[in-house]
Scaffold this motif. Structure first.
Motif, PDB file in Angstrom:
ATOM      1  N   ALA A   1       0.810  -1.219   0.000  1.00  0.00           N
ATOM      2  CA  ALA A   1       0.000   0.000   0.000  1.00  0.00           C
ATOM      3  C   ALA A   1       0.844   1.270   0.000  1.00  0.00           C
ATOM      4  CB  ALA A   1      -0.932  -0.003   1.213  1.00  0.00           C
ATOM      5  N   SER A   2       2.022   1.227   0.600  1.00  0.00           N
ATOM      6  CA  SER A   2       2.859   2.429   0.714  1.00  0.00           C
ATOM      7  C   SER A   2       3.681   2.701  -0.540  1.00  0.00           C
ATOM      8  CB  SER A   2       3.786   2.313   1.921  1.00  0.00           C
ATOM      9  OG  SER A   2       4.614   1.157   1.798  1.00  0.00           O
TER      10      SER A   2
ATOM     11  N   ALA B   1       3.436  -5.325  -6.949  1.00  0.00           N
ATOM     12  CA  ALA B   1       2.808  -6.559  -7.407  1.00  0.00           C
ATOM     13  C   ALA B   1       3.407  -7.756  -6.697  1.00  0.00           C
ATOM     14  CB  ALA B   1       2.970  -6.712  -8.919  1.00  0.00           C
ATOM     15  N   LEU B   2       2.595  -8.774  -6.515  1.00  0.00           N
ATOM     16  CA  LEU B   2       3.028 -10.050  -5.968  1.00  0.00           C
ATOM     17  C   LEU B   2       2.834 -11.095  -7.059  1.00  0.00           C
ATOM     18  CD1 LEU B   2       3.945 -11.597  -3.330  1.00  0.00           C
ATOM     19  CD2 LEU B   2       1.520 -12.150  -3.022  1.00  0.00           C
ATOM     20  N   ALA B   3       3.936 -11.734  -7.474  1.00  0.00           N
ATOM     21  CA  ALA B   3       3.876 -12.728  -8.559  1.00  0.00           C
ATOM     22  C   ALA B   3       4.279 -14.100  -8.031  1.00  0.00           C
ATOM     23  CB  ALA B   3       4.804 -12.316  -9.704  1.00  0.00           C
ATOM     24  N   LYS B   4       3.551 -15.117  -8.493  1.00  0.00           N
ATOM     25  CA  LYS B   4       3.866 -16.503  -8.118  1.00  0.00           C
ATOM     26  C   LYS B   4       3.868 -17.381  -9.357  1.00  0.00           C
ATOM     27  CE  LYS B   4       2.611 -18.566  -4.444  1.00  0.00           C
ATOM     28  NZ  LYS B   4       1.883 -19.296  -3.391  1.00  0.00           N
ATOM     29  N   ILE B   5       4.948 -18.117  -9.549  1.00  0.00           N
ATOM     30  CA  ILE B   5       5.006 -19.164 -10.564  1.00  0.00           C
ATOM     31  C   ILE B   5       5.333 -20.445  -9.813  1.00  0.00           C
ATOM     32  CG2 ILE B   5       6.187 -20.035 -12.607  1.00  0.00           C
ATOM     33  CD1 ILE B   5       6.745 -17.211 -13.482  1.00  0.00           C
ATOM     34  N   GLY B   6       4.328 -21.319  -9.700  1.00  0.00           N
ATOM     35  CA  GLY B   6       4.497 -22.477  -8.828  1.00  0.00           C
ATOM     36  C   GLY B   6       4.653 -21.991  -7.397  1.00  0.00           C
ATOM     37  N   SER B   7       5.723 -22.439  -6.747  1.00  0.00           N
ATOM     38  CA  SER B   7       6.005 -21.969  -5.380  1.00  0.00           C
ATOM     39  C   SER B   7       6.887 -20.729  -5.360  1.00  0.00           C
ATOM     40  CB  SER B   7       6.680 -23.082  -4.573  1.00  0.00           C
ATOM     41  OG  SER B   7       5.819 -24.188  -4.419  1.00  0.00           O
TER      42      SER B   7
ATOM     43  N   MET C   1       7.598 -13.675  -5.753  1.00  0.00           N
ATOM     44  CA  MET C   1       8.327 -12.403  -5.788  1.00  0.00           C
ATOM     45  C   MET C   1       7.398 -11.244  -5.421  1.00  0.00           C
ATOM     46  SD  MET C   1      11.448 -13.095  -6.883  1.00  0.00           S
ATOM     47  CE  MET C   1      12.211 -14.595  -7.543  1.00  0.00           C
ATOM     48  N   LEU C   2       7.916 -10.333  -4.617  1.00  0.00           N
ATOM     49  CA  LEU C   2       7.199  -9.111  -4.266  1.00  0.00           C
ATOM     50  C   LEU C   2       7.976  -7.930  -4.828  1.00  0.00           C
ATOM     51  CD1 LEU C   2       4.902  -7.701  -2.686  1.00  0.00           C
ATOM     52  CD2 LEU C   2       6.450  -7.629  -0.718  1.00  0.00           C
ATOM     53  N   ALA C   3       7.331  -7.172  -5.730  1.00  0.00           N
ATOM     54  CA  ALA C   3       7.986  -6.019  -6.359  1.00  0.00           C
ATOM     55  C   ALA C   3       7.312  -4.735  -5.897  1.00  0.00           C
ATOM     56  CB  ALA C   3       7.917  -6.134  -7.885  1.00  0.00           C
ATOM     57  N   ALA C   4       8.118  -3.730  -5.576  1.00  0.00           N
ATOM     58  CA  ALA C   4       7.580  -2.442  -5.130  1.00  0.00           C
ATOM     59  C   ALA C   4       8.387  -1.303  -5.757  1.00  0.00           C
ATOM     60  CB  ALA C   4       7.621  -2.340  -3.608  1.00  0.00           C
ATOM     61  N   ILE C   5       7.679  -0.278  -6.224  1.00  0.00           N
ATOM     62  CA  ILE C   5       8.318   0.879  -6.862  1.00  0.00           C
ATOM     63  C   ILE C   5       8.078   2.122  -6.028  1.00  0.00           C
ATOM     64  CG2 ILE C   5       8.413   2.330  -8.932  1.00  0.00           C
ATOM     65  CD1 ILE C   5       7.259  -0.049 -10.493  1.00  0.00           C
TER      66      ILE C   5
ATOM     67  N   VAL D   1       7.215  -6.154 -14.370  1.00  0.00           N
ATOM     68  CA  VAL D   1       6.290  -5.659 -15.403  1.00  0.00           C
ATOM     69  C   VAL D   1       4.935  -5.337 -14.780  1.00  0.00           C
ATOM     70  CG1 VAL D   1       5.011  -6.326 -17.477  1.00  0.00           C
ATOM     71  CG2 VAL D   1       7.450  -6.848 -17.300  1.00  0.00           C
ATOM     72  N   ALA D   2       4.473  -6.198 -13.878  1.00  0.00           N
ATOM     73  CA  ALA D   2       3.188  -5.969 -13.224  1.00  0.00           C
ATOM     74  C   ALA D   2       3.226  -4.734 -12.327  1.00  0.00           C
ATOM     75  CB  ALA D   2       2.803  -7.204 -12.401  1.00  0.00           C
ATOM     76  N   ALA D   3       4.341  -4.530 -11.610  1.00  0.00           N
ATOM     77  CA  ALA D   3       4.469  -3.360 -10.740  1.00  0.00           C
ATOM     78  C   ALA D   3       4.450  -2.067 -11.549  1.00  0.00           C
ATOM     79  CB  ALA D   3       5.746  -3.453  -9.905  1.00  0.00           C
ATOM     80  N   PHE D   4       5.136  -2.051 -12.700  1.00  0.00           N
ATOM     81  CA  PHE D   4       5.113  -0.861 -13.557  1.00  0.00           C
ATOM     82  C   PHE D   4       3.728  -0.653 -14.170  1.00  0.00           C
ATOM     83  CE2 PHE D   4       9.853  -1.025 -13.710  1.00  0.00           C
ATOM     84  CZ  PHE D   4      10.083   0.307 -13.387  1.00  0.00           C
ATOM     85  N   SER D   5       2.997  -1.742 -14.419  1.00  0.00           N
ATOM     86  CA  SER D   5       1.634  -1.619 -14.935  1.00  0.00           C
ATOM     87  C   SER D   5       0.711  -1.007 -13.883  1.00  0.00           C
ATOM     88  CB  SER D   5       1.091  -3.004 -15.341  1.00  0.00           C
ATOM     89  OG  SER D   5       1.869  -3.573 -16.366  1.00  0.00           O
ATOM     90  N   HIS D   6       1.018  -1.263 -12.613  1.00  0.00           N
ATOM     91  CA  HIS D   6       0.207  -0.730 -11.514  1.00  0.00           C
ATOM     92  C   HIS D   6       0.636   0.674 -11.084  1.00  0.00           C
ATOM     93  CE1 HIS D   6      -0.540  -0.374  -7.033  1.00  0.00           C
ATOM     94  NE2 HIS D   6      -1.762  -0.590  -7.492  1.00  0.00           N
ATOM     95  N   LEU D   7       1.810   1.094 -11.509  1.00  0.00           N
ATOM     96  CA  LEU D   7       2.411   2.347 -11.043  1.00  0.00           C
ATOM     97  C   LEU D   7       1.517   3.569 -11.275  1.00  0.00           C
ATOM     98  CD1 LEU D   7       4.879   4.004 -10.021  1.00  0.00           C
ATOM     99  CD2 LEU D   7       5.709   3.999 -12.383  1.00  0.00           C
TER     100      LEU D   7
END
Length: 303
Positions: free
Chosen positions: A57-58, A63-69, A72-76, A171-177
């Protein structure tokens, strides 16, 4: 009788588990002969993939991405900087990949994981070379102020295909930016405008009147494959990466054009057809990842 069968099944499971631990390569090759993997996947199939936007939120984008187990947590975080003399009308991006001890028993506390610096550079090279972001879009006032985007990616669970999952989260984090609102203060300096500030009461017009999305061009996605004998295994687990030495990672953009190909070590590939087969798998994977990202964006808009 039932108790005897149960005991027999348990004994059989223990024997299989012991064989897997003692002879992991032979165990996997036994499955490969049947064109299946220990987790029941087909050789060219990737694991289940999920995305959640706005996980932090801050942050200005996350974005939080999961492939199998693998998770990754990405923050900008966006900050105003003075652009360089060489590129006065461009902003900048700084990427750091973190591999904390919590993600894998192979990572020791107090010692940076070797993969961290390698994947950080890979991510930076991929995002900049793919053309996804036009750095001129990050300019505020030519020669005076521009955005610096700090992207931090934390590996929460490492079970293979770390780069693929990290790139997807980026990529997802930049899409959410959402780029923050900024204004000029009395000294002519760029300052962030907080949400509590009423824009109409500002003495000077804001440089950007509302939060805006960053325009993204061709999005990069990747697929890592293991090459073992005559087999190609897409989206390997950590165990598969450990016991089979030849790894190839393909990065394609959203137009299915090859951006980069990385093969860190392993024997020389004698047939170009192997690479062509890997790229064909990567094209199929790009379609899947685009669908996952679009679904995550739609879910975010609904919320």
């Amino acid at each position: 009788m039932a108790a005897a069968n149960g005991s027999s099944d348990l004994s059989s499971e223990m024997e299989v588990d012991a064989f897997r631990r003692l002879f992991p390569l032979r165990y996997h090759e036994h499955h490969l002969l049947k064109s299946v993997r220990p987790d029941a996947r087909k050789l060219g199939s990737a694991r289940d993939t999920t995305l959640a936007l706005g996980a932090v939120a801050s942050a200005d984008g996350s974005a939080l991405a999961k492939i199998g187990s693998t998770t990754m947590l990405a923050a900008i975080k966006m900050e105003v900087m003075t652009p360089t003399v060489e590129c006065p009308d461009e902003g900048s991006i700084a990427i750091e990949f973190h591999v904390p001890p919590i993600c894998s028993p192979l990572v020791r506390p107090g010692r940076p994981a070797e993969a961290a610096s390698v994947i950080s550079k890979q991510l930076s090279d991929t995002i900049l070379s793919s053309g996804m972001i036009d750095l001129k879009e990050l300019c505020l006032v030519g020669g005076k102020a521009a955005w610096m985007a700090y992207l931090d990616i934390y590996c929460l669970d490492a079970d293979g295909a770390l780069f693929d999952t990290a790139l997807l989260s980026a990529v997802a984090a930049f899409s959410h930016l959402n780029i923050p609102v900024v204004s000029l203060n009395d000294d002519g300096r760029i300052v962030l405008v907080s949400e509590d500030t009423v824009l109409l009461k500002l003495e000077k017009e804001p440089v950007n009147t509302e939060k805006r999305k960053l325009k993204l061009n061709s999005l990069p996605f990747s697929l890592t494959c293991i090459l073992h004998k005559n087999y190609i295994l897409a989206d390997p687990t950590a165990e598969e990466e450990y016991i089979m030495e030849t790894i190839v990672t393909m990065v394609l953009d959203s137009s299915y054009q090859l951006v980069s190909l990385n093969k860190p070590g392993g024997p020389v590939l004698s047939h170009t057809s192997v690479i062509q087969d890997c790229i064909a798998l990567a094209r199929r994977r790009v379609k899947e990842l685009q669908s996952v990202l679009n679904e995550a964006i739609s879910d975010m808009e609904v919320d």
